[in-house]
Design a protein around this motif. Structure first.
Motif, short mmCIF file in Angstrom:
data_model
loop_
_atom_site.label_atom_id
_atom_site.label_comp_id
_atom_site.label_asym_id
_atom_site.label_seq_id
_atom_site.Cartn_x
_atom_site.Cartn_y
_atom_site.Cartn_z
N PRO A 1 31.02 44.30 28.15
CA PRO A 1 29.95 44.92 28.92
C PRO A 1 29.85 46.42 28.62
O PRO A 1 30.08 47.34 29.52
N THR A 2 29.78 46.82 27.29
CA THR A 2 29.87 48.23 27.10
C THR A 2 28.64 48.27 26.25
O THR A 2 27.94 47.25 25.92
N GLY A 3 28.13 49.73 26.18
CA GLY A 3 26.97 50.01 25.13
C GLY A 3 25.61 49.44 25.77
O GLY A 3 25.37 49.65 26.80
N GLU A 4 24.88 48.57 24.98
CA GLU A 4 23.83 48.31 25.66
C GLU A 4 23.85 47.15 26.53
O GLU A 4 22.87 46.76 27.10
N CYS A 5 24.98 46.56 26.69
CA CYS A 5 25.24 45.61 27.65
C CYS A 5 25.84 45.85 28.81
O CYS A 5 26.34 45.46 29.67
N ALA A 6 25.79 47.79 28.85
CA ALA A 6 26.47 48.19 30.54
C ALA A 6 25.71 47.82 31.45
O ALA A 6 26.57 47.58 32.36
N TRP A 7 24.83 47.34 31.60
CA TRP A 7 24.12 47.05 32.60
C TRP A 7 24.68 45.64 33.28
O TRP A 7 24.47 45.29 34.32
N THR A 8 25.45 45.10 32.50
CA THR A 8 25.96 43.66 32.87
C THR A 8 27.36 44.20 33.64
O THR A 8 27.90 43.03 34.14
N VAL A 9 27.81 45.27 33.67
CA VAL A 9 29.19 45.61 34.10
C VAL A 9 29.49 44.84 35.58
O VAL A 9 30.31 44.34 35.80
N PRO A 10 28.40 45.27 36.64
CA PRO A 10 28.66 44.75 37.96
C PRO A 10 28.83 43.23 38.02
O PRO A 10 29.65 42.64 38.86
N MET A 11 28.21 42.46 37.27
CA MET A 11 28.21 40.89 37.23
C MET A 11 29.36 40.31 36.45
O MET A 11 30.03 39.43 37.22
N VAL A 12 29.70 41.11 35.53
CA VAL A 12 31.05 40.78 34.97
C VAL A 12 32.22 40.80 35.78
O VAL A 12 32.98 40.00 36.11
N ALA A 13 32.22 42.08 36.55
CA ALA A 13 33.16 42.53 37.45
C ALA A 13 33.34 41.48 38.64
O ALA A 13 34.38 40.84 38.94
N SER A 14 31.83 41.22 39.00
CA SER A 14 32.10 40.25 40.37
C SER A 14 32.48 38.81 39.56
O SER A 14 33.32 38.24 40.48
N LEU A 15 32.24 38.40 38.60
CA LEU A 15 32.60 37.25 37.90
C LEU A 15 33.90 36.99 37.82
O LEU A 15 34.85 36.16 38.27
N GLN A 16 34.58 38.02 37.23
CA GLN A 16 36.19 38.20 37.03
C GLN A 16 36.63 37.97 38.44
O GLN A 16 37.83 37.39 38.60
N LYS A 17 36.27 38.72 39.43
CA LYS A 17 37.05 38.82 40.77
C LYS A 17 36.98 37.25 41.33
O LYS A 17 37.95 36.83 41.89
N ARG A 18 35.84 36.65 41.20
CA ARG A 18 35.91 35.59 41.62
C ARG A 18 36.65 34.21 41.09
O ARG A 18 37.33 33.40 41.69
N ILE A 19 36.91 34.55 39.60
CA ILE A 19 37.66 33.53 38.92
C ILE A 19 39.35 34.07 39.45
O ILE A 19 39.90 33.08 39.55
N HIS A 20 39.46 35.22 39.68
CA HIS A 20 40.83 35.76 39.86
C HIS A 20 41.07 35.29 41.24
O HIS A 20 42.28 34.72 41.74
N ASP A 21 40.21 35.08 42.19
CA ASP A 21 40.22 34.57 43.41
C ASP A 21 40.53 33.18 43.48
O ASP A 21 40.87 32.42 44.69
N GLY A 22 40.01 32.51 42.56
CA GLY A 22 39.97 31.11 42.46
C GLY A 22 38.75 30.35 42.85
O GLY A 22 38.14 30.66 43.58
N VAL A 23 38.19 29.60 41.57
CA VAL A 23 36.90 29.06 41.57
C VAL A 23 37.12 27.74 42.39
O VAL A 23 38.22 27.01 42.09
N GLU A 24 36.16 27.26 43.30
CA GLU A 24 35.94 25.99 43.79
C GLU A 24 36.16 24.97 42.80
O GLU A 24 35.39 24.92 41.58
N PRO A 25 36.94 24.03 43.00
CA PRO A 25 36.83 22.82 41.61
C PRO A 25 35.66 22.12 41.65
O PRO A 25 35.19 21.55 40.56
#
Ligand SMILES: Nc1nc2c(ncn2[C@@H]2O[C@H](COP(=O)(O)OP(=O)(O)OP(=O)(O)O)[C@@H](O)[C@H]2O)c(=O)[nH]1
Length: 529
Positions: free
Chosen positions: A136-160
């Motif tokens: 999520p850098t360069g021209e994809c910098a706009w995706t930073v919040p979504m990527v961060a949010s996704l990573q946090k959710r995966i880190h917290d544990g995704v429902e099966p």
């Protein structure tokens, strides 16, 4: 006021008006405190059900997105792409963003098993250009919040099971994630694939169409909506129902708001008011009918009754109105009984009057009636400018009669003499009274001294001609009377006492003259002031 309250009519009117007002107040209280809250509670239930329906529709949208996401996650090509074995994967499946338009997606994020970015591809909302980057850098910098949010959710544990949720920022959207597995769903997972779909105007209008609800979704900046304010009635036609849904990033909310018609409440309220107005109308009619019936059946007859009773002494009206006596109800019974008592009372009164004014032995007027009439006679004579004469009659030697024949015979003798006098003087205005034991007085209106002396002599001779034996008399063998005559002329003012005294004097002279004779007063009665 107290006079008005003394009338049954106004008291009934007042009492029924109070009853009517109480009934209206009770109706108002029931409508306000029981029916209206029940209608509002029903409306609340309706709003909550509609909110639930909208949430269910959003849930379905999340389901659809997740199913699409999972299909891609178990796709052989995706599996190969994550192992760097499908160099054409990006070019053939994501190239130029065609798939984003077709599937209405904003972004697809490929993460490896450690949740590190593998590929990020999507349509930049700022310019609508397709961007694809390994991070999520360069021209994809706009995706930073979504990527961060996704990573946090995966880190917290995704429902099966289904893993899809709402996204509140940087724009409203649906977000899902699925592990990247073999096409039969077996592991191990090579990473994660996430899809984000923007909840744009087109998506919202499709949702509106599907649900038939006028809804909106916003990311609120103010505090959470308190529970009690979740339903707001805007006016008599519409209301707004609000519910807030948890979203990502963590701690964010999306506010679902639906504008609902209040048709059901309005028609229930109309029905309630219709029933209320009819009930009030009927109550008023019932009260009026009761008043009319009361007036006709009870109050009017009672008023006539009371008026009759009040005027009974002053009016010439003697009988109870026939309408009252003819009634078959309690008032009729009362009227008939009253009439009966009235007649009985009248008879007793007239008997008493008769007794108080007449002599019980002879039936002639007594001293009391004589005293009343002599004043009237003098008054009438003065106003009619006529004479009035007084004849005072005394039976000669009546003591001797009693002594000789006995007291009962004396009574019988008195009756005969009285009857003779009554027959002689029975014209209107004339009065024969027994004013003493064996002394009688006669009022003769309209007779001059000469006429009255002549009439007195006629009477005296009539009594003598009865030929009642009087053995005890020292003067004659038959019963005789002595008469003193006095007259009042219209020119003189003469009192009753003066006239009586003059007649008495004349009687005395007759007695002195030897009895069985008539004497006129020696001189005219003296005038008085
Ligand atoms: N039987 C009877 N006698 C009565 C009644 N009232 C009065 N007497 C009598 O009338 C008599 C009147 O007598 P006196 O006043 O002495 O007069 P008198 O005997 O008539 O004599 P003179 O009047 O002078 O002629 C008395 O004896 C009374 O008792 C009565 O109601 N019945």
């Amino acid at each position: 006021m107290s006079r008005v309250l003394a009338s049954l009519r106004y008291r009934f009117l007042l009492a029924l008006s109070v009853v009517l007002l109480l009934a209206l107040a009770a109706l108002g209280f029931i409508a306000q405190q029981l029916i209206l809250p029940a209608l509002l509670a029903e409306e609340d239930e309706y709003a909550a059900a509609e909110i639930d329906r909208a949430l269910l529709a959003i849930d379905n949208e999340l389901d659809h997105l997740y199913l699409l996401n999972r299909d891609w996650g178990v796709w052989d090509d995706t599996h190969a792409f994550m192992q760097e074995e499908a160099p054409q994967y990006q070019a053939s499946n994501l190239a130029q963003g065609a798939v984003f338009d077709e599937a209405n997606l904003r972004l697809m994020i490929f993460l490896d098993a450690d949740a590190a970015p593998h590929l990020i591809a999507g349509i930049d909302p700022a310019n609508g250009a397709y961007t694809a980057c390994p991070a999520p850098t360069g021209e994809c910098a706009w995706t930073v919040p979504m990527v961060a949010s996704l990573q946090k959710r995966i880190h917290d544990g995704v429902e099966p099971g289904r893993a899809a949720w709402l996204q509140a920022s940087p724009e409203l959207g649906l977000m899902s994630v699925s592990p990247i597995l073999e096409s039969d769903g077996s592991g191990p997972s090579l990473g994660w694939l996430s899809m984000i779909r923007e909840m744009d105007a087109a998506w919202l209008s499709k949702l509106k169409r599907n649900t038939g609800l006028n809804l909106s979704l916003t990311a609120p900046r103010d505090g959470p909506v308190p529970l009690g304010a979740s339903i707001r009635r805007d006016d008599s036609r519409t209301m707004t129902a609000v519910r807030e849904i948890q979203a990502s990033p963590a701690g964010s909310r999306i506010r679902l708001q639906i504008t609902l018609p209040r048709q059901g409440f309005k028609s229930s309220l109309d029905t309630l008011l219709f029933a209320l107005y009819w009930t009030i109308g009927l109550l008023v009619v019932v009260v009026i009918v009761v008043l009319i019936l009361l007036e006709r059946m009870i109050l009017a007859p009672l008023r006539h009754f009371a008026a009759f009773a009040q005027d009974i002494d002053t009016l010439a009206r003697n009988d109870m109105p026939p309408g009252l006596r003819a009634r078959h109800d309690e008032i009729g019974k009362l009227a008939r009984k009253f009439q009966h008592l009235l007649e009985h009372q009248r008879q007793r009164t007239s008997s008493l009057v008769e007794l108080s004014q007449h002599d019980p032995l002879t039936g002639l007027a007594n001293r009391r009636l004589f005293d009343e009439r002599i004043d009237h006679a003098l008054e009438a004579a003065r106003s009619d400018r006529r004479h009035v004469a007084l004849l005072m009659i005394d039976i000669d030697h009546f003591k001797a009669y009693n002594d000789h024949y006995g007291h009962p015979a004396g009574d019988a003798c008195l009756k005969v003499v009285a009857e003779t006098m009554r027959k002689h003087f029975n014209q209107s205005g004339q009065l024969v009274a027994r004013t003493g034991g064996e002394e009688f007085t006669i009022i003769l209106p309209g007779t001059t001294p000469a006429e009255s002396t002549a009439r007195a002599d006629e009477l005296r001779m009539a009594i003598e001609s009865l030929a009642l034996p009087h053995a005890g008399s020292p003067h004659a063998s038959l019963l005789t009377v002595s008469i003193g005559v006095a007259t009042a002329s219209p020119q003189e003012r003469c009192s009753a006492a003066q006239l009586i005294q003059a007649a008495d004097d004349a009687l005395y002279e007759a007695k002195q003259a030897g009895r069985n004779c008539t004497r006129l007063m020696a001189r005219q009665v003296t005038a008085t002031a």
